[in-house]
Scaffold this active site. Structure first.
Site, PDB file in Angstrom:
ATOM      1  CG  ASN A  85      -0.334  -0.239   2.591  1.00 50.22           C
ATOM      2  OD1 ASN A  85       0.819  -0.592   2.441  1.00 50.22           O
ATOM      3  ND2 ASN A  85      -1.108   0.406   3.552  1.00 50.22           N
TER       4      ASN A  85
ATOM      5  NE  ARG B  46       6.840   3.814   8.687  1.00 49.43           N
ATOM      6  CZ  ARG B  46       5.552   3.781   8.714  1.00 49.43           C
ATOM      7  NH1 ARG B  46       5.038   5.070   8.820  1.00 49.43           N
ATOM      8  NH2 ARG B  46       5.041   2.767   8.970  1.00 49.43           N
TER       9      ARG B  46
ATOM     10  CE  LYS C   6       8.307 -10.735   0.822  1.00 47.28           C
ATOM     11  NZ  LYS C   6       6.984 -10.870   0.058  1.00 47.28           N
ATOM     12  N   PRO C   7      10.292  -7.055  -0.738  1.00 54.42           N
ATOM     13  CG  PRO C   7      10.049  -6.427  -3.106  1.00 54.42           C
ATOM     14  CD  PRO C   7      10.969  -6.913  -2.097  1.00 54.42           C
TER      15      PRO C   7
ATOM     16  CD  GLU D  26       2.559 -11.076  -2.867  1.00 55.99           C
ATOM     17  OE1 GLU D  26       1.465 -11.395  -2.527  1.00 55.99           O
ATOM     18  OE2 GLU D  26       3.508 -10.673  -2.068  1.00 55.99           O
TER      19      GLU D  26
ATOM     20  CB  THR E  57       1.580 -12.042   7.708  1.00 59.81           C
ATOM     21  OG1 THR E  57       0.579 -12.262   6.856  1.00 59.81           O
ATOM     22  CG2 THR E  57       2.954 -12.141   7.243  1.00 59.81           C
TER      23      THR E  57
ATOM     24  CD  GLU F 123       2.460  -0.129  10.265  1.00 59.34           C
ATOM     25  OE1 GLU F 123       1.116  -0.527  10.683  1.00 59.34           O
ATOM     26  OE2 GLU F 123       2.800   0.243   9.328  1.00 59.34           O
TER      27      GLU F 123
ATOM     28  CB  CYS G 217      -1.641   0.221   8.558  1.00 62.16           C
ATOM     29  SG  CYS G 217      -0.638   1.221   8.532  1.00 62.16           S
TER      30      CYS G 217
ATOM     31  CD  GLU H  41       8.525   0.802  10.828  1.00 57.70           C
ATOM     32  OE1 GLU H  41       8.959  -0.063  10.624  1.00 57.70           O
ATOM     33  OE2 GLU H  41       7.724   1.586  10.033  1.00 57.70           O
TER      34      GLU H  41
END
Length: 518
Positions: free
Chosen positions: A188, A196, A211-212, A214, A271, A289, A323, A498
């Site tokens: 998102n 960040r 790891k971005p 997909e 997750t 987060e 979020c 963060e």
């Protein structure tokens, strides 16, 4: 290290350094937008040890507005993830020993390159994420600001001298980088969620493996290209894009490899719990987060017009896919009807659904059809229990991933939309009587990321701000994210913070040194 990335023999033919030129795309509105993406920034492979490496398999990146394929990206697996971890580990010692002033200068240059390429980076976000171009441009400025901020914070990592209890001792406290950090980010905010975390990690002297998501790997890879141009050394910033099918294997490597010392994840609570279990085996430092379920309370004393403006911004930014988006509106009975009427008019007047590249668009597509189906499910459940649709309520004619901005009234706490995060353009309104009732409803969730309320009563402002069980509170304000401020939640919304001066602490270890015999 670089030579280990290219297998010998027949396997070598299946892997090669990537060409800069993206694959040609056929005509069409979305494809025309894709052709406008900068060839110098669109990368198709993983970044490991400073080199662009392609894998045998690839996965498609799609434009959520049209469903058209933007291109193929290398589908990294466990082997590539381990190679990236090794590269980060081998680069760590030199990067950590680099004077803070030099790390600061590299981060500052990375920030400058992001700003110089702001338009191109924003177009990549809109192409793969779908958000309106104006929002994407705002994300790039926000994203770059973390590199700027932490470039400055890199020079402010202070230790301590503690008065000793014995005259022949001196007691010192050092702060040192934790080591390799695994950075797992969502779709998102495909740029800002990386910087960040990465800005703080690199400022502290850590190296990273990203790891971005997909759905949106192109933004992470574009940042990698600019990192290389900024002089970030090989192996300090690594990227392992992968498909949904490879995500579990790559995630497990990043969470269990003993060379990884830190995990930072933004995503769902479910997750996050899985990653925490994996990380427990080697007792890694963890920042999480996770999901939100933000309440937005409007008290009788509120300025209704300002509350409506704040509600519009808080709920419908990125089509409700953040979020910290409001998920539940609680409006006191004295102003309930006025608020709903003005909110509905604002939605119908101010919000325009369309392709993110269209200048008038304020609401782009949802990320995929599964997200649309969840919004539909929440609306159907609410209506079946007596809720009323004031405006919206259906898919939009633009395409399968588009949904009308929706407002519901006569909502109760028994409905799904008030019990779980929707992550879409749905605003359910609950009527309440007393302050205590509103606070109780707001705090009933097992998560606590952000919360908002509007009031002009100073005593009430203090009471409610202190009582809300969330990590961040917006008082008479619907947009609260800022580089200077600590971002994070309580309860099952995560661990750590963060941004701000506190963000860098997540990547530092405290070491006590006792000098004796003096």
């Amino acid at each position: 290290m670089a030579t280990t990335l290219l297998p010998r023999g027949a396997a070598a033919a299946r892997r090669r350094l990537l060409l800069l030129r993206p694959a040609p795309l056929a005509p069409g509105p979305a494809r025309a937008a894709s052709r406008a993406l900068s060839a110098a920034l669109v990368r198709r492979g993983g970044l490991v040890g400073g080199r662009w490496v392609e894998t045998a398999a690839a996965f498609p990146v799609q434009d959520p507005a049209s469903g058209e394929e933007l291109g193929q990206v290398s589908d990294c697996g466990a082997a590539e993830a381990r190679a990236a971890v090794r590269a980060a580990h081998e680069a760590g010692a030199a990067w950590g020993r680099l004077p803070a002033k030099e790390r600061s200068a590299r981060l500052r240059r990375w920030y400058e390159l992001m700003m110089e390429n702001k338009e191109e980076l924003a177009r990549i976000i809109t192409a793969e994420n779908g958000k309106p171009l104006k929002e994407a441009q705002g994300e790039i400025v926000y994203s770059a600001s973390f590199l700027e901020w932490f470039a400055e914070e890199a020079r402010r990592i202070y230790g301590d001298v503690i008065p000793a209890s014995a005259k022949d001792r001196r007691v010192l406290v050092l702060k040192q980088p934790v080591g390799v950090a695994a950075i797992i980010t969502p779709w998102n905010f495909p740029s800002a969620m990386i910087t960040r975390k990465v800005g703080a990690a690199l400022a502290a002297g850590c190296t990273v493996v990203v790891k971005p998501a997909e759905d949106t790997p192109l933004s992470a890879l574009a940042l990698g290209e600019l990192a290389n141009q900024a002089g970030i050394p090989a192996g300090v910033y690594n990227v392992v894009p992968c498909s949904r099918q490879q995500t579990a294997a790559v995630g497990e490597v990043l969470c269990t490899d003993p060379l990884v010392s830190k995990i930072s994840f933004t995503g769902s609570t479910a997750t996050g719990k899985i990653l925490l279990k994996h990380a427990a085996g080697t007792v890694k430092r963890v920042s999480m987060e996770l999901g939100g379920h933000a309440p937005f309370i409007v008290f009788d004393s509120a300025n209704v017009d300002r509350a409506v403006a704040g509600a519009l911004a808080s709920k419908y930014r990125n089509s409700g896919q953040t979020c910290v988006c409001t998920n539940r509106f609680l409006v006191q009975k004295g102003i309930h009807d006025e608020f709903v009427e003005k909110f509905a008019k604002a939605i119908e007047k101010e919000l325009h659904v369309g392709n993110g590249f269209d200048a008038k668009t304020t609401q782009g597509p949802l990320i995929n059809e599964k997200a649309v189906e969840k919004v539909e499910k929440h609306i159907k459940d609410a209506v079946s229990q007596g809720a009323s649709i004031v405006t919206g309520g259906k898919r939009h004619s633009m395409g399968k991933n588009f949904f009308q901005p929706t407002l519901l009234t006569n909502v109760t706490t028994k409905m799904l939309c008030t019990q779980e995060e929707t992550f879409g353009p749905l605003a359910p309104v609950i009527r309440f009587d007393t302050e205590a009732e509103a606070v109780a409803i707001a705090n009933a969730a097992n998560v606590g990321l952000a919360g908002y309320f509007y009031s002009q009563d100073p005593a009430q402002i203090w009471r409610v701000a202190e009582q809300l069980e969330v990590g961040m509170v917006g008082v008479n304000e619907g947009i609260i994210s800022s580089v200077e401020c600590p971002f994070g939640g309580v309860k099952e919304s995560g661990l750590g913070r963060e941004g701000s001066k506190y963000g860098i602490d997540e990547y530092l270890e405290i070491k006590y040194v006792c000098l004796g015999g003096l």
